[in-house]
Design a protein around this motif. Structure first.
Motif, PDB file in Angstrom:
ATOM      1  N   GLN A 140      32.505  31.671  43.446  1.00  0.00           N
ATOM      2  CA  GLN A 140      32.985  32.777  42.296  1.00  0.00           C
ATOM      3  C   GLN A 140      32.145  34.038  42.465  1.00  0.00           C
ATOM      4  OE1 GLN A 140      33.066  31.416  38.390  1.00  0.00           O
ATOM      5  NE2 GLN A 140      34.668  30.189  39.053  1.00  0.00           N
ATOM      6  N   TYR A 143      33.261  37.036  43.989  1.00  0.00           N
ATOM      7  CA  TYR A 143      34.137  38.169  43.343  1.00  0.00           C
ATOM      8  C   TYR A 143      33.576  39.437  42.713  1.00  0.00           C
ATOM      9  CZ  TYR A 143      37.213  34.620  45.164  1.00  0.00           C
ATOM     10  OH  TYR A 143      37.874  33.881  46.203  1.00  0.00           O
ATOM     11  N   ARG A 149      36.717  40.873  45.777  1.00  0.00           N
ATOM     12  CA  ARG A 149      37.544  40.721  44.729  1.00  0.00           C
ATOM     13  C   ARG A 149      38.996  41.138  44.952  1.00  0.00           C
ATOM     14  NH1 ARG A 149      34.343  43.090  41.499  1.00  0.00           N
ATOM     15  NH2 ARG A 149      35.326  45.073  41.133  1.00  0.00           N
ATOM     16  N   LEU A 152      41.640  38.333  45.318  1.00  0.00           N
ATOM     17  CA  LEU A 152      42.164  37.363  44.017  1.00  0.00           C
ATOM     18  C   LEU A 152      43.497  37.925  43.870  1.00  0.00           C
ATOM     19  CD1 LEU A 152      38.902  37.496  41.730  1.00  0.00           C
ATOM     20  CD2 LEU A 152      39.942  35.635  43.039  1.00  0.00           C
ATOM     21  N   PRO A 153      44.513  36.997  43.450  1.00  0.00           N
ATOM     22  CA  PRO A 153      44.167  35.675  43.073  1.00  0.00           C
ATOM     23  C   PRO A 153      44.089  34.923  44.261  1.00  0.00           C
ATOM     24  CG  PRO A 153      46.549  36.013  42.503  1.00  0.00           C
ATOM     25  CD  PRO A 153      45.797  37.567  42.969  1.00  0.00           C
ATOM     26  N   GLU A 154      43.056  33.736  44.019  1.00  0.00           N
ATOM     27  CA  GLU A 154      43.182  32.807  45.134  1.00  0.00           C
ATOM     28  C   GLU A 154      44.299  32.180  45.268  1.00  0.00           C
ATOM     29  OE1 GLU A 154      38.329  31.404  44.638  1.00  0.00           O
ATOM     30  OE2 GLU A 154      39.734  30.267  43.934  1.00  0.00           O
ATOM     31  N   ARG A 176      42.251  27.488  40.498  1.00  0.00           N
ATOM     32  CA  ARG A 176      41.945  28.634  41.250  1.00  0.00           C
ATOM     33  C   ARG A 176      41.391  29.745  40.587  1.00  0.00           C
ATOM     34  NH1 ARG A 176      47.391  31.595  42.692  1.00  0.00           N
ATOM     35  NH2 ARG A 176      48.352  31.607  41.060  1.00  0.00           N
ATOM     36  N   ALA A 177      40.525  30.657  41.043  1.00  0.00           N
ATOM     37  CA  ALA A 177      40.329  31.858  40.414  1.00  0.00           C
ATOM     38  C   ALA A 177      41.416  32.928  40.558  1.00  0.00           C
ATOM     39  CB  ALA A 177      38.883  32.352  40.718  1.00  0.00           C
ATOM     40  N   VAL A 178      41.805  33.632  39.410  1.00  0.00           N
ATOM     41  CA  VAL A 178      42.918  34.527  39.387  1.00  0.00           C
ATOM     42  C   VAL A 178      42.425  35.931  39.245  1.00  0.00           C
ATOM     43  CG1 VAL A 178      44.873  33.010  39.060  1.00  0.00           C
ATOM     44  CG2 VAL A 178      43.794  34.003  37.164  1.00  0.00           C
ATOM     45  N   ASP A 179      41.111  35.866  38.582  1.00  0.00           N
ATOM     46  CA  ASP A 179      40.673  37.316  38.135  1.00  0.00           C
ATOM     47  C   ASP A 179      39.223  37.149  37.951  1.00  0.00           C
ATOM     48  OD1 ASP A 179      40.824  40.250  37.597  1.00  0.00           O
ATOM     49  OD2 ASP A 179      41.142  39.499  35.462  1.00  0.00           O
ATOM     50  N   VAL A 187      35.533  35.841  33.962  1.00  0.00           N
ATOM     51  CA  VAL A 187      36.524  35.068  35.192  1.00  0.00           C
ATOM     52  C   VAL A 187      37.818  34.253  34.475  1.00  0.00           C
ATOM     53  CG1 VAL A 187      35.356  32.886  35.319  1.00  0.00           C
ATOM     54  CG2 VAL A 187      36.513  33.851  37.274  1.00  0.00           C
TER      55      VAL A 187
END
Ligand SMILES: C[S@@+](CC[C@H](N)C(=O)[O-])C[C@H]1O[C@@H](n2cnc3c(N)ncnc32)[C@H](O)[C@@H]1O
Length: 255
Positions: A140, A143, A149, A152-154, A176-179, A187
Protein backbone atom coordinates in the motif's frame (compact mmCIF):
# COMPACT_ATOMS: atom_id res chain seq x y z
CA UNK A 1 -17.76 -10.30 7.40
CA UNK A 2 -18.60 -10.67 11.09
CA UNK A 3 -18.72 -14.43 10.72
CA UNK A 4 -15.21 -14.43 9.27
CA UNK A 5 -13.93 -12.42 12.24
CA UNK A 6 -15.82 -14.54 14.71
CA UNK A 7 -14.54 -17.83 13.33
CA UNK A 8 -11.03 -17.21 12.15
CA UNK A 9 -9.54 -14.27 14.04
CA UNK A 10 -9.40 -15.39 17.66
CA UNK A 11 -5.73 -16.41 17.36
CA UNK A 12 -4.74 -13.36 15.33
CA UNK A 13 -1.96 -11.17 16.89
CA UNK A 14 -2.42 -12.91 20.24
CA UNK A 15 0.40 -10.92 21.94
CA UNK A 16 -1.97 -7.92 22.02
CA UNK A 17 -4.22 -9.61 24.58
CA UNK A 18 -1.78 -9.68 27.56
CA UNK A 19 -0.51 -6.20 26.66
CA UNK A 20 -3.88 -4.49 27.22
CA UNK A 21 -4.77 -6.89 30.04
CA UNK A 22 -1.87 -5.68 32.22
CA UNK A 23 -3.26 -2.14 32.17
CA UNK A 24 -6.78 -3.27 33.04
CA UNK A 25 -5.52 -5.46 35.89
CA UNK A 26 -3.44 -2.71 37.48
CA UNK A 27 -6.28 -0.64 38.90
CA UNK A 28 -7.86 -0.15 35.46
CA UNK A 29 -11.42 -1.42 35.98
CA UNK A 30 -14.00 -0.98 34.70
CA UNK A 31 -12.67 -0.97 31.14
CA UNK A 32 -14.26 -0.29 27.77
CA UNK A 33 -13.24 -2.20 24.63
CA UNK A 34 -13.95 0.24 21.80
CA UNK A 35 -14.60 -1.55 18.48
CA UNK A 36 -14.60 -4.88 20.30
CA UNK A 37 -15.52 -6.80 17.15
CA UNK A 38 -16.48 -10.36 18.00
CA UNK A 39 -14.62 -10.26 21.32
CA UNK A 40 -11.10 -11.38 20.47
CA UNK A 41 -9.82 -9.38 23.47
CA UNK A 42 -13.03 -8.94 25.45
CA UNK A 43 -13.71 -12.66 25.91
CA UNK A 44 -10.30 -13.56 27.38
CA UNK A 45 -10.71 -10.60 29.77
CA UNK A 46 -14.15 -11.82 30.88
CA UNK A 47 -12.64 -15.26 31.42
CA UNK A 48 -9.99 -13.60 33.61
CA UNK A 49 -12.78 -12.09 35.73
CA UNK A 50 -12.24 -8.50 34.55
CA UNK A 51 -15.02 -5.93 34.39
CA UNK A 52 -15.04 -4.97 30.70
CA UNK A 53 -17.80 -3.53 28.49
CA UNK A 54 -17.67 -3.46 24.69
CA UNK A 55 -18.95 -1.33 21.86
CA UNK A 56 -18.76 -1.60 18.08
CA UNK A 57 -20.40 0.17 15.17
CA UNK A 58 -21.43 -3.17 13.65
CA UNK A 59 -24.59 -4.84 14.95
CA UNK A 60 -23.39 -8.11 13.34
CA UNK A 61 -20.08 -7.99 15.23
CA UNK A 62 -21.85 -7.25 18.53
CA UNK A 63 -24.36 -10.06 17.90
CA UNK A 64 -21.52 -12.53 17.27
CA UNK A 65 -19.68 -11.26 20.35
CA UNK A 66 -22.80 -11.60 22.51
CA UNK A 67 -23.43 -15.11 21.23
CA UNK A 68 -19.90 -16.22 22.07
CA UNK A 69 -20.07 -14.60 25.51
CA UNK A 70 -23.46 -16.15 26.29
CA UNK A 71 -22.17 -19.57 25.26
CA UNK A 72 -19.55 -19.24 28.00
CA UNK A 73 -22.04 -17.96 30.58
CA UNK A 74 -21.13 -14.26 30.43
CA UNK A 75 -23.49 -11.34 29.87
CA UNK A 76 -21.28 -8.31 29.22
CA UNK A 77 -22.64 -4.83 28.53
CA UNK A 78 -22.33 -4.51 24.75
CA UNK A 79 -23.37 -1.47 22.74
CA UNK A 80 -23.84 -0.88 19.02
CA UNK A 81 -22.34 2.60 18.69
CA UNK A 82 -19.73 4.32 16.52
CA UNK A 83 -16.77 5.48 18.57
CA UNK A 84 -17.35 9.14 17.73
CA UNK A 85 -20.91 9.06 19.13
CA UNK A 86 -20.58 7.16 22.38
CA UNK A 87 -23.57 7.37 24.68
CA UNK A 88 -22.89 5.10 27.66
CA UNK A 89 -24.26 4.72 31.17
CA UNK A 90 -20.93 4.62 33.03
CA UNK A 91 -17.36 5.94 33.09
CA UNK A 92 -14.21 3.84 32.82
CA UNK A 93 -10.74 3.66 34.30
CA UNK A 94 -9.40 2.18 31.04
CA UNK A 95 -10.55 2.67 27.47
CA UNK A 96 -8.70 0.72 24.82
CA UNK A 97 -9.01 0.69 21.04
CA UNK A 98 -7.31 -2.15 19.18
CA UNK A 99 -7.09 -2.22 15.39
CA UNK A 100 -9.90 0.21 14.77
CA UNK A 101 -9.02 3.90 15.13
CA UNK A 102 -9.56 5.66 11.79
CA UNK A 103 -11.70 2.88 10.29
CA UNK A 104 -14.77 3.97 8.37
CA UNK A 105 -14.57 7.55 9.61
CA UNK A 106 -13.17 10.93 8.63
CA UNK A 107 -10.72 13.14 10.51
CA UNK A 108 -13.38 15.23 12.18
CA UNK A 109 -15.06 12.08 13.48
CA UNK A 110 -11.71 10.75 14.68
CA UNK A 111 -11.26 13.94 16.72
CA UNK A 112 -14.79 13.50 18.05
CA UNK A 113 -13.92 9.93 18.99
CA UNK A 114 -10.93 11.15 21.04
CA UNK A 115 -13.23 13.60 22.82
CA UNK A 116 -15.67 10.77 23.56
CA UNK A 117 -12.86 8.66 25.03
CA UNK A 118 -11.87 11.64 27.18
CA UNK A 119 -15.45 12.19 28.31
CA UNK A 120 -16.00 8.54 29.24
CA UNK A 121 -12.77 8.15 31.19
CA UNK A 122 -12.72 8.80 34.91
CA UNK A 123 -10.26 11.50 35.95
CA UNK A 124 -6.83 9.85 36.02
CA UNK A 125 -8.08 7.08 33.71
CA UNK A 126 -6.00 5.64 30.87
CA UNK A 127 -6.59 5.59 27.14
CA UNK A 128 -4.78 2.94 25.10
CA UNK A 129 -5.01 3.57 21.38
CA UNK A 130 -3.11 1.49 18.85
CA UNK A 131 -2.27 2.49 15.31
CA UNK A 132 -0.70 0.65 12.39
CA UNK A 133 1.79 3.03 10.79
CA UNK A 134 1.03 3.97 7.17
CA UNK A 135 4.38 2.57 5.98
CA UNK A 136 3.79 -0.90 7.52
CA UNK A 137 2.36 -2.42 4.34
CA UNK A 138 4.71 -2.20 1.35
CA UNK A 139 1.93 -3.12 -1.09
CA UNK A 140 0.00 0.00 0.00
CA UNK A 141 2.85 2.35 0.79
CA UNK A 142 3.79 2.54 -2.90
CA UNK A 143 0.48 4.28 -3.65
CA UNK A 144 1.68 7.39 -1.80
CA UNK A 145 3.79 7.94 -4.93
CA UNK A 146 2.09 9.60 -7.89
CA UNK A 147 3.32 7.19 -10.57
CA UNK A 148 2.33 4.05 -8.65
CA UNK A 149 -1.00 5.56 -7.66
CA UNK A 150 -1.95 5.74 -11.34
CA UNK A 151 -2.39 1.93 -11.17
CA UNK A 152 -5.39 2.30 -8.81
CA UNK A 153 -7.93 0.86 -8.52
CA UNK A 154 -6.22 -2.51 -8.14
CA UNK A 155 -7.64 -5.39 -10.13
CA UNK A 156 -10.00 -7.56 -8.10
CA UNK A 157 -7.95 -10.42 -6.66
CA UNK A 158 -8.83 -14.02 -7.51
CA UNK A 159 -11.27 -15.63 -5.07
CA UNK A 160 -9.60 -16.16 -1.70
CA UNK A 161 -9.21 -19.55 -0.04
CA UNK A 162 -12.52 -20.80 1.35
CA UNK A 163 -12.42 -21.72 5.02
CA UNK A 164 -14.89 -23.98 6.73
CA UNK A 165 -16.61 -22.53 9.80
CA UNK A 166 -18.33 -24.24 12.72
CA UNK A 167 -21.75 -23.87 11.02
CA UNK A 168 -20.52 -26.07 8.15
CA UNK A 169 -20.51 -23.19 5.64
CA UNK A 170 -17.36 -22.04 3.88
CA UNK A 171 -16.31 -18.39 3.90
CA UNK A 172 -13.95 -16.43 1.66
CA UNK A 173 -12.78 -12.84 1.98
CA UNK A 174 -10.80 -10.66 -0.39
CA UNK A 175 -10.03 -6.98 -0.68
CA UNK A 176 -8.43 -4.49 -3.02
CA UNK A 177 -7.28 -0.88 -2.76
CA UNK A 178 -9.31 1.43 -4.97
CA UNK A 179 -7.93 4.80 -3.91
CA UNK A 180 -5.26 6.39 -1.75
CA UNK A 181 -5.25 10.09 -1.04
CA UNK A 182 -1.86 11.19 0.34
CA UNK A 183 -3.09 14.73 0.90
CA UNK A 184 -6.12 13.71 2.95
CA UNK A 185 -4.20 10.66 4.27
CA UNK A 186 -6.69 7.92 3.71
CA UNK A 187 -6.96 4.71 1.72
CA UNK A 188 -10.16 3.22 0.35
CA UNK A 189 -10.55 -0.54 0.19
CA UNK A 190 -13.25 -2.68 -1.33
CA UNK A 191 -13.94 -5.88 0.57
CA UNK A 192 -15.84 -8.84 -0.80
CA UNK A 193 -17.08 -11.67 1.41
CA UNK A 194 -18.71 -14.91 0.25
CA UNK A 195 -20.55 -17.70 2.03
CA UNK A 196 -20.65 -21.10 0.33
CA UNK A 197 -22.57 -24.23 1.29
CA UNK A 198 -22.31 -27.60 -0.47
CA UNK A 199 -20.48 -26.00 -3.40
CA UNK A 200 -23.13 -23.27 -3.90
CA UNK A 201 -22.61 -19.57 -3.30
CA UNK A 202 -25.36 -18.75 -0.76
CA UNK A 203 -24.64 -15.10 -0.06
CA UNK A 204 -22.09 -12.39 -0.68
CA UNK A 205 -21.38 -8.95 0.74
CA UNK A 206 -19.47 -5.95 -0.61
CA UNK A 207 -18.22 -3.15 1.60
CA UNK A 208 -16.23 -0.02 0.90
CA UNK A 209 -13.94 0.86 3.76
CA UNK A 210 -12.24 4.19 4.22
CA UNK A 211 -9.18 4.04 6.50
CA UNK A 212 -7.52 7.15 7.94
CA UNK A 213 -3.71 6.97 7.90
CA UNK A 214 -1.95 8.52 10.88
CA UNK A 215 1.68 9.14 11.75
CA UNK A 216 3.03 9.17 15.29
CA UNK A 217 3.56 12.90 15.79
CA UNK A 218 0.16 13.71 14.39
CA UNK A 219 -1.62 11.42 16.84
CA UNK A 220 0.42 12.87 19.69
CA UNK A 221 -0.79 16.35 18.77
CA UNK A 222 -4.40 15.18 18.42
CA UNK A 223 -4.29 13.57 21.87
CA UNK A 224 -2.74 16.67 23.41
CA UNK A 225 -5.33 18.90 21.76
CA UNK A 226 -8.09 16.72 23.22
CA UNK A 227 -6.68 17.31 26.70
CA UNK A 228 -4.78 14.07 27.38
CA UNK A 229 -1.57 14.25 29.41
CA UNK A 230 1.39 11.96 30.25
CA UNK A 231 1.32 10.57 26.71
CA UNK A 232 3.73 7.68 26.19
CA UNK A 233 4.18 5.71 22.97
CA UNK A 234 4.93 1.99 22.96
CA UNK A 235 6.25 -0.10 20.06
CA UNK A 236 4.41 -3.24 18.88
CA UNK A 237 2.18 -3.78 21.94
CA UNK A 238 5.17 -4.08 24.26
CA UNK A 239 6.11 -1.66 27.01
CA UNK A 240 9.16 -0.28 25.26
CA UNK A 241 9.89 2.79 23.16
CA UNK A 242 8.90 2.51 19.51
CA UNK A 243 11.50 2.22 16.74
CA UNK A 244 11.30 3.04 13.03
CA UNK A 245 10.94 -0.69 12.33
CA UNK A 246 7.73 -1.10 14.34
CA UNK A 247 4.52 -1.60 12.37
CA UNK A 248 2.27 -0.81 15.33
CA UNK A 249 2.41 1.80 18.03
CA UNK A 250 0.27 2.16 21.12
CA UNK A 251 -0.47 5.58 22.56
CA UNK A 252 -0.96 5.48 26.31
CA UNK A 253 -2.51 8.69 27.62
CA UNK A 254 -4.02 9.94 30.88
CA UNK A 255 -7.17 11.98 31.42
C1 LIG B 1 -10.11 -4.95 12.69
S1 LIG B 1 -11.55 -5.18 13.64
C2 LIG B 1 -10.87 -5.22 15.29
C3 LIG B 1 -11.80 -5.84 16.28
C4 LIG B 1 -11.21 -6.00 17.70
N1 LIG B 1 -10.86 -4.74 18.29
C5 LIG B 1 -10.00 -6.90 17.64
O1 LIG B 1 -8.88 -6.40 17.83
O2 LIG B 1 -10.18 -8.08 17.38
C6 LIG B 1 -12.25 -3.59 13.55
C7 LIG B 1 -13.56 -3.42 14.28
O3 LIG B 1 -13.83 -2.03 14.32
C8 LIG B 1 -15.21 -1.84 14.15
N2 LIG B 1 -15.37 -0.44 13.73
C9 LIG B 1 -15.01 0.11 12.56
N3 LIG B 1 -15.27 1.42 12.55
C10 LIG B 1 -15.78 1.71 13.77
C11 LIG B 1 -16.28 2.91 14.37
N4 LIG B 1 -16.23 4.06 13.70
N5 LIG B 1 -16.75 2.85 15.63
C12 LIG B 1 -16.79 1.66 16.29
N6 LIG B 1 -16.37 0.50 15.78
C13 LIG B 1 -15.87 0.52 14.53
C14 LIG B 1 -15.58 -2.88 13.12
O4 LIG B 1 -16.97 -3.13 13.11
C15 LIG B 1 -14.75 -4.06 13.59
O5 LIG B 1 -15.45 -4.83 14.51
Amino acid sequence: MAKWWSEFNDDFRSHEIPYFQRFIESDGQPALDVACGTGRLLLPYLRAGLDVDGCDVSADMIAACREKATREGFSPNLYVQPMHELDLPRRYKTIYVCGAFGLGSNREQDFQALSCFYEYLEPGGTLLLDNEVPYADASQWKYWLKDDRAALPEAMRPPGERRRASDGAEYALRSRAVDLDPLGQHVTLEMHAEMWRDGTLESEEDHTLNIGLYFKNELLLMLERTGFTNIVVHGEHTEREPTSDDDFMVFVATK
